[in-house]
Design an enzyme around this catalytic site. Sequence first.
Site, PDB file in Angstrom:
ATOM      1  N   ASP A 290      -7.272 -10.199 -58.463  1.00  0.00           N
ATOM      2  CA  ASP A 290      -6.396  -9.032 -58.301  1.00  0.00           C
ATOM      3  C   ASP A 290      -5.884  -8.540 -59.659  1.00  0.00           C
ATOM      4  O   ASP A 290      -5.206  -7.517 -59.736  1.00  0.00           O
ATOM      5  CB  ASP A 290      -5.268  -9.289 -57.299  1.00  0.00           C
ATOM      6  CG  ASP A 290      -4.392 -10.467 -57.671  1.00  0.00           C
ATOM      7  OD1 ASP A 290      -4.620 -11.090 -58.726  1.00  0.00           O
ATOM      8  OD2 ASP A 290      -3.457 -10.770 -56.895  1.00  0.00           O
TER       9      ASP A 290
ATOM     10  N   ASP B  87      -9.899 -12.397 -54.446  1.00  0.00           N
ATOM     11  CA  ASP B  87      -8.461 -12.621 -54.276  1.00  0.00           C
ATOM     12  C   ASP B  87      -7.938 -11.880 -53.055  1.00  0.00           C
ATOM     13  O   ASP B  87      -8.256 -10.695 -52.873  1.00  0.00           O
ATOM     14  CB  ASP B  87      -7.711 -12.053 -55.490  1.00  0.00           C
ATOM     15  CG  ASP B  87      -7.278 -13.127 -56.466  1.00  0.00           C
ATOM     16  OD1 ASP B  87      -7.142 -14.298 -56.064  1.00  0.00           O
ATOM     17  OD2 ASP B  87      -7.063 -12.778 -57.645  1.00  0.00           O
TER      18      ASP B  87
ATOM     19  N   GLU C 104      -2.745 -17.377 -53.703  1.00  0.00           N
ATOM     20  CA  GLU C 104      -1.837 -17.969 -54.693  1.00  0.00           C
ATOM     21  C   GLU C 104      -0.749 -18.800 -54.018  1.00  0.00           C
ATOM     22  O   GLU C 104      -0.284 -18.472 -52.931  1.00  0.00           O
ATOM     23  CB  GLU C 104      -1.169 -16.856 -55.522  1.00  0.00           C
ATOM     24  CG  GLU C 104      -2.115 -16.137 -56.444  1.00  0.00           C
ATOM     25  CD  GLU C 104      -1.394 -15.149 -57.372  1.00  0.00           C
ATOM     26  OE1 GLU C 104      -0.149 -15.112 -57.392  1.00  0.00           O
ATOM     27  OE2 GLU C 104      -2.113 -14.412 -58.077  1.00  0.00           O
TER      28      GLU C 104
ATOM     29  N   GLU D  46      -3.066 -22.159 -63.727  1.00  0.00           N
ATOM     30  CA  GLU D  46      -2.799 -21.110 -64.714  1.00  0.00           C
ATOM     31  C   GLU D  46      -1.533 -21.401 -65.516  1.00  0.00           C
ATOM     32  O   GLU D  46      -0.457 -21.636 -64.944  1.00  0.00           O
ATOM     33  CB  GLU D  46      -2.683 -19.739 -64.027  1.00  0.00           C
ATOM     34  CG  GLU D  46      -2.408 -18.621 -65.039  1.00  0.00           C
ATOM     35  CD  GLU D  46      -2.655 -17.210 -64.538  1.00  0.00           C
ATOM     36  OE1 GLU D  46      -3.131 -17.044 -63.396  1.00  0.00           O
ATOM     37  OE2 GLU D  46      -2.386 -16.267 -65.296  1.00  0.00           O
TER      38      GLU D  46
END
Length: 259
Positions: free
Chosen positions: A44, A83, A115, A182
């Site tokens: 995204d 995503d 996520e 991340e």
Amino acid sequence: MSVTPRQLIKWKQQGKSIIALTAWDYSFAQVLDEAGVDIILVGDSLAMVALGYSTTLPVTLDQMIYHADAVSRAVNRALVVCDLPFLSYQESLTKAINSAGRVLKETQAGAIKIEGGYPRVIEIVAELTTMGIPVMGHVGLTPQSVRLLGYKQQGKTIDEADRILDEAIALSQAGVFAIILEHIPSELAATITARLPIPTIGIGAGTKCDGQILVTADLLGLSQTIPPFAKSYVNLRQILKNAVQEFTDEVLNYQFPQD
Ligand code: KIV
């Protein structure tokens, strides 16, 4: 032969590093696939690099599907992961199933990514994977939470690091086939990588992950600014500008086209 989630897990066991990059259109996806990239993520982040938004929040599921359709049509070998964008899965299990289902029905993508690792996400992952939908996880800095967390490194305190490790373990137990780490300290990424049977793909998470991912616009020098952990391998922005300038000069000087 196409890369599968099962193959990625085998590569972790064999110690082969996994190469992952993002793509948002047909041409770039074709180049990445031909270059041997293992995972092509329709991230995204395309909201920022392809659509010009300042965060990933505005991109819609329809837009993600539009881009994933183009990317997946270009790819022969890599595993294409799409995503699920902000608020296309968090609200309810039904919404998550519908969104993930649309991606798999309307594109050739092989998996979806979501996520976070909080309880509702764990429940969603468990349900999707039970239904046969491959899911990739993403913990640490999660850009869909930018309004709460900003873009700063996560997992710096012991409490935060413990929470991220717990989330990664819970995601793995719920059935994700791989997990993006991340912008977390490299020691935390190393601990998670050692604890999980599934591959970790790092971005700003040090050298000990099972694979690495970058946003392709950053790698190619197309982005105007890049995060501190990214690296540009070429200044494509300048190369493209030079080509456009050359074309402009030739047209203005009647050198192109030629009779
Ligand atoms: O959207 C994206 O590009 C991502 C990568 C940063 C992993 O999620």
